[in-house]
Design a protein around this motif. Sequence first.
Motif, PDB file in Angstrom:
ATOM      1  N   GLN A   3       0.868  -1.162   0.000  1.00 12.81           N
ATOM      2  CA  GLN A   3       0.000   0.000   0.000  1.00 12.81           C
ATOM      3  C   GLN A   3       0.908   1.216   0.000  1.00 12.81           C
ATOM      4  O   GLN A   3       2.120   1.090   0.077  1.00 12.81           O
ATOM      5  CB  GLN A   3      -0.926  -0.035   1.213  1.00 12.81           C
ATOM      6  CG  GLN A   3      -1.786  -1.297   1.283  1.00 12.81           C
ATOM      7  CD  GLN A   3      -2.630  -1.341   2.531  1.00 12.81           C
ATOM      8  OE1 GLN A   3      -3.575  -0.581   2.684  1.00 12.81           O
ATOM      9  NE2 GLN A   3      -2.279  -2.241   3.437  1.00 12.81           N
ATOM     10  N   SER A   4       0.326   2.389  -0.086  1.00 10.80           N
ATOM     11  CA  SER A   4       1.185   3.564  -0.157  1.00 10.80           C
ATOM     12  C   SER A   4       0.559   4.755   0.551  1.00 10.80           C
ATOM     13  O   SER A   4      -0.653   4.819   0.769  1.00 10.80           O
ATOM     14  CB  SER A   4       1.498   3.925  -1.612  1.00 10.80           C
ATOM     15  OG  SER A   4       0.318   4.298  -2.292  1.00 10.80           O
ATOM     16  N   TYR A  44       4.431   0.826   1.574  1.00  7.11           N
ATOM     17  CA  TYR A  44       4.686   0.097   2.804  1.00  7.11           C
ATOM     18  C   TYR A  44       4.078  -1.293   2.703  1.00  7.11           C
ATOM     19  O   TYR A  44       3.139  -1.529   1.936  1.00  7.11           O
ATOM     20  CB  TYR A  44       4.168   0.843   4.034  1.00  7.11           C
ATOM     21  CG  TYR A  44       2.678   1.084   4.081  1.00  7.11           C
ATOM     22  CD1 TYR A  44       1.811   0.164   4.673  1.00  7.11           C
ATOM     23  CD2 TYR A  44       2.129   2.250   3.563  1.00  7.11           C
ATOM     24  CE1 TYR A  44       0.448   0.394   4.728  1.00  7.11           C
ATOM     25  CE2 TYR A  44       0.761   2.502   3.610  1.00  7.11           C
ATOM     26  CZ  TYR A  44      -0.071   1.566   4.198  1.00  7.11           C
ATOM     27  OH  TYR A  44      -1.424   1.800   4.237  1.00  7.11           O
ATOM     28  N   CYS A  45       4.643  -2.196   3.446  1.00  2.00           N
ATOM     29  CA  CYS A  45       4.237  -3.594   3.456  1.00  2.00           C
ATOM     30  C   CYS A  45       4.084  -4.022   4.906  1.00  2.00           C
ATOM     31  O   CYS A  45       4.987  -3.785   5.720  1.00  2.00           O
ATOM     32  CB  CYS A  45       5.310  -4.437   2.742  1.00  2.00           C
ATOM     33  SG  CYS A  45       5.156  -6.219   2.978  1.00  2.00           S
ATOM     34  N   ILE A  46       2.949  -4.611   5.246  1.00  2.00           N
ATOM     35  CA  ILE A  46       2.673  -5.017   6.625  1.00  2.00           C
ATOM     36  C   ILE A  46       2.687  -6.543   6.718  1.00  2.00           C
ATOM     37  O   ILE A  46       2.029  -7.228   5.936  1.00  2.00           O
ATOM     38  CB  ILE A  46       1.309  -4.472   7.099  1.00  2.00           C
ATOM     39  CG1 ILE A  46       1.323  -2.940   7.072  1.00  2.00           C
ATOM     40  CG2 ILE A  46       0.991  -4.981   8.501  1.00  2.00           C
ATOM     41  CD1 ILE A  46       0.002  -2.299   7.457  1.00  2.00           C
ATOM     42  N   ASP A  51       8.433  12.680   6.432  1.00  2.79           N
ATOM     43  CA  ASP A  51       7.760  11.628   5.657  1.00  2.79           C
ATOM     44  C   ASP A  51       7.350  10.471   6.569  1.00  2.79           C
ATOM     45  O   ASP A  51       6.234   9.938   6.459  1.00  2.79           O
ATOM     46  CB  ASP A  51       8.690  11.071   4.564  1.00  2.79           C
ATOM     47  CG  ASP A  51       8.968  12.052   3.445  1.00  2.79           C
ATOM     48  OD1 ASP A  51       8.221  13.043   3.310  1.00  2.79           O
ATOM     49  OD2 ASP A  51       9.938  11.824   2.698  1.00  2.79           O
ATOM     50  N   ILE A  52       8.272  10.074   7.446  1.00  5.35           N
ATOM     51  CA  ILE A  52       7.967   8.978   8.370  1.00  5.35           C
ATOM     52  C   ILE A  52       6.804   9.360   9.270  1.00  5.35           C
ATOM     53  O   ILE A  52       5.897   8.554   9.528  1.00  5.35           O
ATOM     54  CB  ILE A  52       9.210   8.621   9.209  1.00  5.35           C
ATOM     55  CG1 ILE A  52      10.350   8.139   8.308  1.00  5.35           C
ATOM     56  CG2 ILE A  52       8.869   7.548  10.249  1.00  5.35           C
ATOM     57  CD1 ILE A  52      11.677   7.991   9.039  1.00  5.35           C
ATOM     58  N   GLU A  53       6.790  10.596   9.733  1.00  9.34           N
ATOM     59  CA  GLU A  53       5.701  11.054  10.590  1.00  9.34           C
ATOM     60  C   GLU A  53       4.376  11.082   9.824  1.00  9.34           C
ATOM     61  O   GLU A  53       3.325  10.713  10.371  1.00  9.34           O
ATOM     62  CB  GLU A  53       6.020  12.431  11.165  1.00  9.34           C
ATOM     63  CG  GLU A  53       4.905  13.068  11.978  1.00  9.34           C
ATOM     64  CD  GLU A  53       4.487  12.269  13.204  1.00  9.34           C
ATOM     65  OE1 GLU A  53       3.445  12.616  13.783  1.00  9.34           O
ATOM     66  OE2 GLU A  53       5.184  11.295  13.571  1.00  9.34           O
ATOM     67  N   GLN A  86       1.071   8.889  10.933  1.00  8.82           N
ATOM     68  CA  GLN A  86      -0.283   9.401  11.103  1.00  8.82           C
ATOM     69  C   GLN A  86      -1.268   8.642  10.236  1.00  8.82           C
ATOM     70  O   GLN A  86      -2.369   8.295  10.676  1.00  8.82           O
ATOM     71  CB  GLN A  86      -0.306  10.890  10.777  1.00  8.82           C
ATOM     72  CG  GLN A  86       0.486  11.745  11.754  1.00  8.82           C
ATOM     73  CD  GLN A  86       0.491  13.216  11.374  1.00  8.82           C
ATOM     74  OE1 GLN A  86      -0.345  13.686  10.622  1.00  8.82           O
ATOM     75  NE2 GLN A  86       1.463  13.958  11.902  1.00  8.82           N
ATOM     76  N   ALA A  87      -0.881   8.367   8.993  1.00  7.59           N
ATOM     77  CA  ALA A  87      -1.770   7.638   8.082  1.00  7.59           C
ATOM     78  C   ALA A  87      -2.049   6.227   8.585  1.00  7.59           C
ATOM     79  O   ALA A  87      -3.156   5.699   8.426  1.00  7.59           O
ATOM     80  CB  ALA A  87      -1.154   7.584   6.684  1.00  7.59           C
ATOM     81  N   LEU A  88      -1.045   5.616   9.207  1.00  5.02           N
ATOM     82  CA  LEU A  88      -1.181   4.260   9.726  1.00  5.02           C
ATOM     83  C   LEU A  88      -1.779   4.224  11.133  1.00  5.02           C
ATOM     84  O   LEU A  88      -2.018   3.149  11.674  1.00  5.02           O
ATOM     85  CB  LEU A  88       0.191   3.574   9.735  1.00  5.02           C
ATOM     86  CG  LEU A  88       0.762   3.237   8.357  1.00  5.02           C
ATOM     87  CD1 LEU A  88       2.267   3.002   8.434  1.00  5.02           C
ATOM     88  CD2 LEU A  88       0.067   2.012   7.791  1.00  5.02           C
ATOM     89  N   LYS A  89      -1.974   5.422  11.713  1.00  2.69           N
ATOM     90  CA  LYS A  89      -2.561   5.549  13.051  1.00  2.69           C
ATOM     91  C   LYS A  89      -1.756   4.773  14.104  1.00  2.69           C
ATOM     92  O   LYS A  89      -2.314   4.080  14.954  1.00  2.69           O
ATOM     93  CB  LYS A  89      -4.025   5.099  13.047  1.00  2.69           C
ATOM     94  CG  LYS A  89      -4.917   5.966  12.176  1.00  2.69           C
ATOM     95  CD  LYS A  89      -6.356   5.500  12.209  1.00  2.69           C
ATOM     96  CE  LYS A  89      -7.288   6.480  11.535  1.00  2.69           C
ATOM     97  NZ  LYS A  89      -6.957   6.747  10.126  1.00  2.69           N
ATOM     98  N   LEU A  90      -0.449   4.908  14.031  1.00  3.95           N
ATOM     99  CA  LEU A  90       0.426   4.271  15.018  1.00  3.95           C
ATOM    100  C   LEU A  90       0.539   5.179  16.230  1.00  3.95           C
ATOM    101  O   LEU A  90       1.054   6.287  16.136  1.00  3.95           O
ATOM    102  CB  LEU A  90       1.809   4.018  14.411  1.00  3.95           C
ATOM    103  CG  LEU A  90       1.867   3.065  13.212  1.00  3.95           C
ATOM    104  CD1 LEU A  90       3.277   3.001  12.671  1.00  3.95           C
ATOM    105  CD2 LEU A  90       1.372   1.681  13.597  1.00  3.95           C
ATOM    106  N   GLU A  91       0.086   4.692  17.374  1.00  2.00           N
ATOM    107  CA  GLU A  91       0.068   5.514  18.579  1.00  2.00           C
ATOM    108  C   GLU A  91       1.143   5.112  19.580  1.00  2.00           C
ATOM    109  O   GLU A  91       1.530   5.901  20.437  1.00  2.00           O
ATOM    110  CB  GLU A  91      -1.312   5.420  19.248  1.00  2.00           C
ATOM    111  CG  GLU A  91      -2.455   5.922  18.372  1.00  2.00           C
ATOM    112  CD  GLU A  91      -2.317   7.398  18.024  1.00  2.00           C
ATOM    113  OE1 GLU A  91      -1.780   8.159  18.863  1.00  2.00           O
ATOM    114  OE2 GLU A  91      -2.733   7.795  16.925  1.00  2.00           O
TER     115      GLU A  91
END
Length: 284
Positions: A5-6, A16-18, A76-78, A82-87
């Motif tokens: 996904q991107s 990115y790949c999960i 970019d990482i940030e 945010q897009a991935l909602k990593l808290e």
Amino acid sequence: MNKFQSVISDGFELNYCIKGLGRPVLVVGSSVYYPRLFSENLYKEFQFIFLDHRGFVKPPCALEPEDDILDKVLDDIETARQALKLEDFIVLGHSGHAFMALEYAKKYPEHVQKVVLLNSAPTNSPERQQQSFSFFDENADPARKRQFEQDIALLESDIKQDPERRFVHMCIRMGAHSFYDYTFDAVYMWNGVYTNMPIIDYLWGNTFGKLNMIQSLASFDKPVFIGLGRYDYLVAPVSLWDSIDNTDGGKVKKVVFERSGHNPMFEEPHSFDTQLIEWINEGK
């Protein structure tokens, strides 16, 4: 087959790949290259998110690298976080990406729980690079040196045929500096990996030489795992990290993998996985 996904950041399409489920571990680098290095065993414990940075994607337009390129990569990482909602996550950087991981955690500490720094010297200064070459010349066994001489002799023609992939060609031809098994052929690991050379050249050739992770760690307050390979001549010697001695109240854990070069997660997966899983789960 990895599903990509991107996220768009500053015009760059970062893939990115999960893989896996569980506590998130964000791996900064190439979403194509890095999934090939880690074992499936880790994905049973954690959710690994392999994220491109702009050095591994096609630029949206012609660009000239600038002194603030690292800050843009961190932003970019940030944006991706945010897009991935990593808290509450762990950020991992290997080799040159260790500088990115630590600098990201310093700039955006709010959601970073722990930091993993793998197979990097504290700095990439020209003096340190020369120190690593000297260490190889003085300590590598004759067969390893012969292999290196054979391989590096092919680098010039590789680059002449395909100059836009000179970073990849260099990584492959430096195999005798990179792997415990100095005959290992890493070509397949780099298949399909795009390199944005102006950005890579500037980061590795300029920015990372001005940073020193030991100095940065002195004022850093999050848990850090440092993984090193005894036969990693690219960033040798491991004694560059001697001032980090695992006695500072547990903030930093340093592990030297004795039968690894630059990629202990690939070369000693059982030992690497055991050490990393145990460390991540401490204080859970």
